[in-house]
Design an enzyme around this catalytic site. Structure first.
Site, PDB file in Angstrom:
ATOM      1  CG  ASP A 177     -15.589   1.638   9.600  1.00  0.00           C
ATOM      2  OD1 ASP A 177     -15.005   2.626   9.762  1.00  0.00           O
ATOM      3  OD2 ASP A 177     -15.425   0.657   8.902  1.00  0.00           O
ATOM      4  CD  GLU A 211      -3.144  -0.999   2.527  1.00  0.00           C
ATOM      5  OE1 GLU A 211      -2.980   0.170   2.903  1.00  0.00           O
ATOM      6  OE2 GLU A 211      -3.934  -1.822   2.254  1.00  0.00           O
ATOM      7  CG  ASN A 226     -14.928   4.878  12.472  1.00  0.00           C
ATOM      8  OD1 ASN A 226     -14.082   4.452  11.751  1.00  0.00           O
ATOM      9  ND2 ASN A 226     -15.428   3.831  13.262  1.00  0.00           N
ATOM     10  CB  THR A 260      -0.926   1.336   8.625  1.00  0.00           C
ATOM     11  OG1 THR A 260      -1.896   2.181   8.543  1.00  0.00           O
ATOM     12  CG2 THR A 260      -1.163  -0.091   9.630  1.00  0.00           C
ATOM     13  NE  ARG A 319      -2.705   3.102   3.755  1.00  0.00           N
ATOM     14  CZ  ARG A 319      -3.234   2.495   5.001  1.00  0.00           C
ATOM     15  NH1 ARG A 319      -2.850   3.073   6.312  1.00  0.00           N
ATOM     16  NH2 ARG A 319      -4.335   1.880   4.846  1.00  0.00           N
ATOM     17  CD1 TRP A 344      -5.567   3.527   0.354  1.00  0.00           C
ATOM     18  CD2 TRP A 344      -6.834   2.342   1.687  1.00  0.00           C
ATOM     19  NE1 TRP A 344      -5.405   2.291  -0.134  1.00  0.00           N
ATOM     20  CE2 TRP A 344      -6.157   1.424   0.865  1.00  0.00           C
ATOM     21  CE3 TRP A 344      -7.647   1.936   2.604  1.00  0.00           C
ATOM     22  CZ2 TRP A 344      -6.318   0.131   0.838  1.00  0.00           C
ATOM     23  CZ3 TRP A 344      -7.593   0.610   2.614  1.00  0.00           C
ATOM     24  CH2 TRP A 344      -7.006  -0.446   1.858  1.00  0.00           C
TER      25      TRP A 344
END
Lengths: 275, 541
Positions: free
Chosen positions: B307, B88, B264, B178, B134, B394
């Site tokens: 969410d 990612e 969220n 992440t 990432r 994302w």
């Protein structure tokens, strides 16, 4: 995103899971779920599943994007499911869980009850006669294959008894357009050359499409060669009049045969094999 | 201070090397403020942050690959990373060196040849799974990245040796990191994730030299703090209230403000135990970069029960707005609305639906959604659009200043949302308050859409056949192209103005990363992470 998990482990088969996740203690675990087919356990497992698993695997266990579909029936021993829940699946987003044994077995019972017929008694009928009907009078094998026999045009059915309930199999025969699996959508294709054919779309993106035609041939096409592609999203390519060609007993025998189709390798040595 | 030797060499390559004249629309940085200028400037041969620069526009001045020649684009090299099958990261490139992460491994690669220069492996404690990652943040000589077990590690970018590490969060309490951090002046900012697991969100700022914590900004207030009135008094819902900060934010150097999205509230789907707006969840917050003090916030989805994190990129665009220059913040939010805010004041300027939504009649004059009754999750489940994954997520948007177009990967789809009470249990992995189900036979549909900045209207769109779970982002370039990782795993080049697909390459996997571009040894490259690999493309030599 959480894409892989318990179902992946299950789908990949047992050898890997066993190698990756078992220790001496596990060898002592019973292969069978002590709560198998226990309605109260299945109900309790369902509640646990909603609370703890549905975020990734979906409320119905068919996958929520984060986790895979658990209704394929392509798993083996109960202890493998137990281990995947307890220890997680290395290399995936499936986490370990510290549920008590009883609750873990409840989850196993619930997962077993999803989609497939694993927790249901075998369908009545004569499976041997059903086999003859499948490969003969009903002409199922002109589109479907079981263990290498038949056509690759439609869904392969060697594990259909584990993957689908008897009611679902019956519905698929009597009302093939009632539910069309997304991986088996049909299409009518007209090429710029003028050729027309029906096929099942096995893959498609903006630039190419890969189909299997009624003769079982791959049709691998650059979309620039296609004049028109009509997706049959509501209409199955499977004929809808099969029931009219069979007596009620023949239909029952065919169901009995299909219900017993479970991938033998994946089910070797457990109580769900019904050769 | 800045390293003049390195600065000059790079400055020359940026401004005077023969190849650059053809591919870059030059902007000359001052030597004195070299590094700060580089980070704030529009990317060209270097791509220095996760988003390319501080603005989050993912727009590159490189123009060698353009509409007229993109059909000739071809694979240049592929690097297969260990440690993940699900990349990612967005590569970061400086002076011909590419830095990528694969879970908890950092690689430095020759950006022209793809050969590894060094690697650094962060060992994880037993029981902690490698997570997606990432990417990295760069300062002059240092590189910063976050690990799954919640450490921020500083490496020397020249040889990968570890300089320091800081504990950002306690992984035993279900926090995870992440994201790619963000370097600002002499500090590095990093957020945290796993609000769905009952974490209480915050954003941290560390000293680049020492790793000491400079400030921490909590996104969920304690009782008595500002905005605590938006949480119930009768319970301690705030303690596990979510609001995580799991995507890299943006920075306005002139205003010295950081813009960061918050996630969220938790539990995700069961809102009865956390009555109120649940500030500062589902917000973009503007913070003073030096102190972490809040200047303003804007909440996209008050009391979210679907969410719909607001962690999408808070993109910074300077443009004329209703006849006068204005500093804007632009975001296509997971809740289905496209927003334009004044980024200095936080004033709401525009809201427009950009993907299928059924939960709000619209937005009021302050930008607050007018919620339709009956769209909260129920024990039996209720169908609401967008999906639980959101109208976007994302996957990075991008922006073309030439066309005033905002490019976003959008998802049209719905989900059945179900809820029930969810007592928090530490270390129990999940705290969602039940879950969701897709609609049988009605999969979500993916699109790339070009939205007009001034109106939010759709200028063009292209459906993307493939998986609804393939989430590649976008990249816009001065070559009048917008690249997108499509829903089938293709990297596609579209005409930025009209949307026509001009070139594509199949990478072989669903995508979860966004493309970037850079130049090295006189060639412009486009790169995209897919599966375990980094793919790069260039025109024939």
């Amino acid at each position: 995103m959480l894409r892989t998990g318990l179902g992946l482990c299950l789908a990949l088969g047992l050898a890997w899971c066993c190698a990756a996740g078992f220790d001496e203690k596990d060898k002592k675990d019973p292969v069978r779920n002590p709560l198998a087919r226990n309605p109260a356990a299945i109900e309790a497992g369902g509640e646990l599943f909603r609370a703890r698993c549905s975020f990734c695997h979906g409320l119905d266990g068919k996958g929520g994007g984060r986790g895979p579909n658990l209704t394929s029936g392509e798993w083996g021993k109960d202890s493998d499911i137990f281990s995947a829940i307890r220890k997680g699946v290395p290399g995936t987003q499936m986490p370990p869980n510290d549920l008590p044994d009883a609750e873990t077995w409840q989850l196993v019972a619930f997962i077993r009850s999803l989609g497939g017929a694993g927790d249901q008694p075998p369908v009545a009928g004569d499976p041997k006669r059903g086999e003859e009907i499948f490969f003969g009078k009903a002409r199922c094998a002109s589109c479907h294959m079981i263990r290498g026999r038949g056509s690759p045009f439609g869904p392969e059915l060697s594990n259909v008894g584990a993957a689908r309930s008897a009611a679902k199999i019956r519905q698929s025969i009597l009302e093939p357009s009632a539910e069309i699996l997304s991986d088996w959508a049909g299409a009518r294709v007209e090429l710029r050359s003028g050729e027309k054919f029906d096929g099942v779309i096995r893959n498609e993106d903006n630039f190419s499409v890969q189909l299997v035609d009624r003769q079982g041939r791959f049709r691998l096409l650059d979309k620039r060669k296609i004049a028109r592609l009509t997706r049959l999203e509501k209409e199955s390519l499977m004929p809808g009049d099969i029931a009219g060609t069979l007596s009620p007993d023949e239909l029952q025998d065919l169901l009995a045969f299909l219900d017993r189709q479970r991938s033998s390798e994946a089910n070797a040595g457990n109580e769900y094999s019904r050769p | 201070m800045h390293n003049v030797r390195v600065s000059r060499r790079t400055f020359v390559s940026a401004a005077a090397a023969p190849f650059v004249a053809g591919i870059v629309r030059p902007v000359l940085p001052s030597v004195q403020n070299y590094w700060a200028d580089q980070l704030a400037g529009t990317p060209a041969e270097n791509w220095l942050t996760y988003h390319g620069d501080y603005s989050g526009r993912r727009f590159s001045r490189l123009a060698a690959i353009a509409r007229a020649n993109v059909k000739r684009l071809q694979a240049a090299w592929v690097y297969q990373a260990e440690g993940t099958s699900h990349q990612e990261c967005t590569p970061v490139v400086r002076d011909g060196v590419m830095y990528v992460t694969a879970s908890n491994i950092v690689y430095a690669l020759d950006a022209c040849a793809g050969r590894k220069i060094w690697e650094y492996r962060a060992e994880l404690p037993e029981g902690i799974k490698p997570e997606v990652n990432r990417g990295v943040a760069l300062s002059e000589h240092r590189l910063f990245f976050a690990t799954a077990d919640c450490r921020l590690i500083a490496l020397d970018a020249r040889n990968g040796s570890r300089v320091w590490e800081a504990r950002v969060a306690d992984h035993r309490k279900e926090y995870r990191l992440t994201q790619a951090p963000l370097v600002i002046k002499d500090k590095v900012v990093v957020g945290m994730g796993y609000g769905d697991w009952g974490a209480r969100g915050y954003l941290d700022c560390y000293d680049q030299a020492t790793g000491a914590l400079v400030w921490r900004f909590w996104t969920v207030p304690r009782p008595g703090d500002p905005f605590s009135e938006t949480w119930p008094e009768a319970n301690n819902a705030w303690e596990n209230g979510g609001g995580c900060t799991w995507m890299t934010g943006t920075y306005d150097r002139e205003a010295n403000l950081i813009y960061w999205g918050t996630g969220n509230p938790a539990p995700d789907f069961y809102g009865e135990g956390r009555t109120g707006d649940n500030l500062l969840t589902n917000c973009v917050v503007a913070l003073d970069a030096d102190t972490g003090e809040r200047r303003w916030h804007f909440q996209f989805t008050p009391h979210d029960t679907h969410d719909w994190d607001a962690c999408e990129c808070p993109m910074l665009v300077d443009a004329a707005w209703r006849g006068r220059p204005r500093k804007l913040l632009v975001e296509a939010n997971r809740n289905g609305f496209f927003y334009v805010l004044d980024r200095i004041t936080g004033e709401y300027l525009l809201g427009k639906v950009f993907a299928t939504q059924t939960w709000a009649r619209g937005l009021d004059p302050k930008g607050r959604p007018i919620v339709i009754e009956g769209t909260d999750p129920t024990p039996a489940g209720v169908k609401v659009c967008p999906t639980v994954e959101g109208a976007s997520n994302w996957m990075s948007p991008s922006y073309s200043p030439r066309y005033g177009l905002y490019y976003v990967v959008a998802q049209d789809g719905c989900t059945i949302y179900a809820s029930s009470a969810a007592p928090f249990q530490e270390g129990k992995n999940n705290y969602q308050g039940t879950g969701t189900q897709r609609l049988p036979g009605d999969p979500a549909r993916m699109f790339i859409r070009a939205l007009e900045l001034q109106t939010g209207e759709k200028r063009w769109e292209r459906p993307m056949l493939g998986s609804e779970w393939s989430w590649g982002g976008t990249l816009a370039t001065a070559g009048d192209l917008v690249f997108v990782g499509d829903a089938a795993g293709n990297l596609v080049a579209h005409d930025a103005e009209k949307g026509d697909a001009l070139w594509h390459f199949y990478t072989g996997r669903d995508l979860s990363a966004s493309p970037m571009t850079y130049a090295s040894s006189g060639r412009q490259f486009v790169a995209l992470a897919s599966g375990s690999a980094i793919f790069t493309f260039a025109l024939p030599e």
